[in-house]
Design an enzyme around this catalytic site. Sequence first.
Site, PDB file in Angstrom:
ATOM      1  N   TRP A  69       0.853  -1.186   0.000  1.00 20.06           N
ATOM      2  CA  TRP A  69       0.000   0.000   0.000  1.00 20.06           C
ATOM      3  C   TRP A  69       0.896   1.247   0.000  1.00 20.06           C
ATOM      4  CZ3 TRP A  69      -1.138   3.485   4.322  1.00 20.06           C
ATOM      5  CH2 TRP A  69      -2.120   4.437   3.993  1.00 20.06           C
ATOM      6  N   ASP A 107     -16.484  10.917  -3.053  1.00 19.46           N
ATOM      7  CA  ASP A 107     -15.861   9.655  -2.635  1.00 19.46           C
ATOM      8  C   ASP A 107     -16.657   9.050  -1.480  1.00 19.46           C
ATOM      9  OD1 ASP A 107     -13.486   7.817  -1.647  1.00 19.46           O
ATOM     10  OD2 ASP A 107     -12.781   8.657  -3.533  1.00 19.46           O
ATOM     11  N   ASP A 108     -16.028   8.247  -0.688  1.00 19.77           N
ATOM     12  CA  ASP A 108     -16.648   7.487   0.404  1.00 19.77           C
ATOM     13  C   ASP A 108     -17.440   8.399   1.353  1.00 19.77           C
ATOM     14  OD1 ASP A 108     -17.194   5.452   2.128  1.00 19.77           O
ATOM     15  OD2 ASP A 108     -15.106   4.966   2.585  1.00 19.77           O
ATOM     16  N   ASP A 152      -2.712   5.255  -3.435  1.00 19.81           N
ATOM     17  CA  ASP A 152      -3.178   6.264  -2.476  1.00 19.81           C
ATOM     18  C   ASP A 152      -2.062   7.255  -2.174  1.00 19.81           C
ATOM     19  OD1 ASP A 152      -5.721   5.385  -2.284  1.00 19.81           O
ATOM     20  OD2 ASP A 152      -5.517   4.426  -0.337  1.00 19.81           O
ATOM     21  N   LYS A 165     -16.049   5.461  -9.219  1.00 17.98           N
ATOM     22  CA  LYS A 165     -14.819   4.923  -8.622  1.00 17.98           C
ATOM     23  C   LYS A 165     -15.226   3.643  -7.901  1.00 17.98           C
ATOM     24  CE  LYS A 165     -11.100   6.150  -5.405  1.00 17.98           C
ATOM     25  NZ  LYS A 165     -10.603   7.244  -4.561  1.00 17.98           N
ATOM     26  N   TRP A 166     -14.724   2.523  -8.380  1.00 20.19           N
ATOM     27  CA  TRP A 166     -15.088   1.195  -7.846  1.00 20.19           C
ATOM     28  C   TRP A 166     -13.939   0.727  -6.966  1.00 20.19           C
ATOM     29  CZ3 TRP A 166     -19.399  -2.005  -9.518  1.00 20.19           C
ATOM     30  CH2 TRP A 166     -19.374  -3.307  -9.024  1.00 20.19           C
ATOM     31  N   ASP A 167     -14.164   0.824  -5.664  1.00 21.62           N
ATOM     32  CA  ASP A 167     -13.076   0.561  -4.716  1.00 21.62           C
ATOM     33  C   ASP A 167     -13.166  -0.866  -4.187  1.00 21.62           C
ATOM     34  OD1 ASP A 167     -10.911   1.117  -3.110  1.00 21.62           O
ATOM     35  OD2 ASP A 167     -11.837   2.792  -2.048  1.00 21.62           O
TER      36      ASP A 167
HETATM   37  C1  DGJ Z   1      -9.325   3.695  -0.475  1.00 17.99           C
HETATM   38  C2  DGJ Z   1      -9.044   4.456  -1.730  1.00 17.99           C
HETATM   39  O1  DGJ Z   1      -7.830   4.086  -2.255  1.00 17.99           O
HETATM   40  C3  DGJ Z   1      -9.112   5.951  -1.441  1.00 17.99           C
HETATM   41  O2  DGJ Z   1      -8.788   6.683  -2.577  1.00 17.99           O
HETATM   42  C4  DGJ Z   1     -10.499   6.286  -0.946  1.00 17.99           C
HETATM   43  O3  DGJ Z   1     -11.442   6.076  -1.958  1.00 17.99           O
HETATM   44  C5  DGJ Z   1     -10.822   5.448   0.275  1.00 17.99           C
HETATM   45  N1  DGJ Z   1     -10.634   4.040   0.024  1.00 17.99           N
HETATM   46  C6  DGJ Z   1     -12.244   5.668   0.730  1.00 17.99           C
HETATM   47  O4  DGJ Z   1     -12.583   4.861   1.783  1.00 17.99           O
END
Ligand code: DGJ
Length: 750
Positions: free
Chosen positions: A186, A353-354, A524, A462-464
């Site tokens: 990460w 986002d989230d 990230d 954005k599909w996380d």
């Molecule tokens: C992890 C992603 O990599 C971030 O960019 C962001 O969207 C967060 N999750 C949101 O919880």
Amino acid sequence: MITEQNGVFHIQTDQYSYLFCIDEYGVPEHLHFGAPVQTGDAEALRCRPGLGWGSNVLLKEGDTASCMDVLALEWSGSGRSDYRETPLEITGSASDFRYSGFEILEGSAVMTGGLPQAHGALETLHITMEQPGARLHLYYTAFPTALTRRTVLENTGDAPLTLGKLMSFSVDLPGSYTMATFNGSWIAEMRRTDTAVQESRVVNESLTGASSNRHNPGFLLYEAGATETGGRVYGFNLVYSGNHYASAQRSHQGLTRVMQGINPSHFAKKLAPGEDFETPEAVLCCSDEGFGGLSRRMHTFVTDHIIRPYWRNRPRPVKYNSWEGCMFDFNQHRLLDLADRAKDLGCELFVLDDGWFGARNNDKAGLGDYNVNTKKLPKGLEGLSDRIRAKGLQFGLWFEPESVNPDSDLYRAHPDWALTDDFYPVYGRNQLLLDLTKQEVRDYIVEKVSNILDSAKISYVKWDMNRHSIALGAKTHDFVLGLYEVLRRIFIPRPGILLESCSSGGNRFDLGMLCFSPQIWASDDTDPIERLAIQTGYSYLYPQSTWGSHVSATPHAQTLRTTPLSTRGNVAFFGCLGYELDLKHLLPIEVKEVKAQTAFYKRYREIFQYGTFSRHALGWQVSDGKTTLAGVFHGLVPAAPGYERLRLVGLDKDKTYRVTSLEQTIRVGQFGNLLKHVAPVSIDPNGQLLRLADRHISLPSGTEAMTVSGAALMSGILLRPQFRGTGYDQNQRTQGDFGSDLYIVEEIEA
Ligand code: DGJ
């Protein structure tokens, strides 16, 4: 063109030849993968074992050419005279498939098992091989710059068989190589590691259930002496998002066996009589023009044959993303204020986002409940989307559909939909995976996400995916197929939605996901200095249009490093540009600078996103043939830095070019104590006055302007020197640590 002549198969485009033959035992022998050659070269390219190598097992007593252990093979069995690693294991049985026939097809042979497939193929060679009770299909599909290989195993017997391992390809390349893999974690993805391939096996694999940031599935093999511009380099990748496996091993005879496919660990497939199993496509590419040549061929392949046709070469919007600026703490008022600022700065897409649904006020609850949180967004998603679109911005939204928080309505209603490990639940970011092998789970996700996309007029998703697991054991592959089904059902009917996949950044950056999402959130980590390594790593195998790259706040949230805004922009330009910070805190001079950045990027957007990408000694360049944009990046500056030579590639040596550099500034605060030597009044470097001046005043850092031939640019031009404590003027670059420059090199019409 694919041809067969006296048992010699030749897959040929104007960029490469791939040759193999079927020997008199029905064993496919590899002959050549590299620059185009003639079919008639087959005999010269073939291994000749002569009088043999001693104590090896022969398929036919007395014939040393029947010793598979010392031949360059195109596929190999197990336990039958080739004792190198086998690409295929049927539990409890040896394997010894022999050639039974071939066909040549126009385009691709359509895959039927639910895996994504490269599109726009030239031709496909389909080879069949048999052994009692099973048939093996080898597929070779030709594309202009690369070929794909995959396999299918069919149970033709009358009893079930268990497949323990089936690679997408295996090949023995004559020669010695070093393997470059791309590893990390990460916020530190795609660090290149080079390992010499010797007689012990070198393995590149993932066991997280996904392709992983630990070991990207793409890798290179290169000959000694290969550089960015010369030498033989092979590139391999897999159109797959689950556990992958690749290995390379050199034999004592100097043949390097390389194979790639689904990881045999946590994989066991029972095939009933009549059933078959299909492997993902592997991509094989080669270049005699070094790493740069290989990357450019891989980039063309990805752009033309992996990215969905709708998004191929389609300009990607400059985006604003709410995550780093707001995290979970926002309401409609704050978002609309950010949208106004983003629009003013030149952004074109606003991404929420989230944190917009259920009880999702932190990462402990609400995941899975995609019902808008009306405390934060009283007018709902539609109300927010309408207002944002009324400002002239597109609207995008975050989802993480593959997971669930145990503290969620979804989990309370369907605890059996979540995957718990065999012995006790193990959480990652307070969440469990949903069991995508279940039809009702896939249906729920498809319905929930589709309804929101349609009702709120979403242009971007954005599909996380923030946790992985192999809790499924042998069903891990079925989870990946379940994901592909979900993506296919949601996004194929909605081609205009720009999908950017993400997995805590680049934890699932692979060709399987790129078949659905033309962009992937690369990391990230948006610290530009870290991004230099990360984006360089991706650039070996993926074109720059596939990664999202954002400008964020400084000091950086993950490294605490302070970097100039110009460098944050210059690095993010080489990719799909976005901004991800609290815009309210930008100073007026920063607002001005960001506006200039977005205007500059839009002017050259096609080149930044789709131009021919090359790595050079001081950074990166992109080019459309007429205009080249070159970034030069620095880390910590040394004292009295020496001359720097910018050496570009791919220009026309006989043409003349205008070289200018992007105007940049340096904040006065950076001069600190030095200001007292030039200011008429005494200045306290820690005082109010300097702090105030720093917020409002910046000085030009000096620009370049020259006219020069392509020949000189490719030989290397000397850049103006950097600051060295001897004064400030426009004839040098005054930047300090982590500075950078952006050069615009334009062909002058004769
Ligand atoms: C992890 C992603 O990599 C971030 O960019 C962001 O969207 C967060 N999750 C949101 O919880």
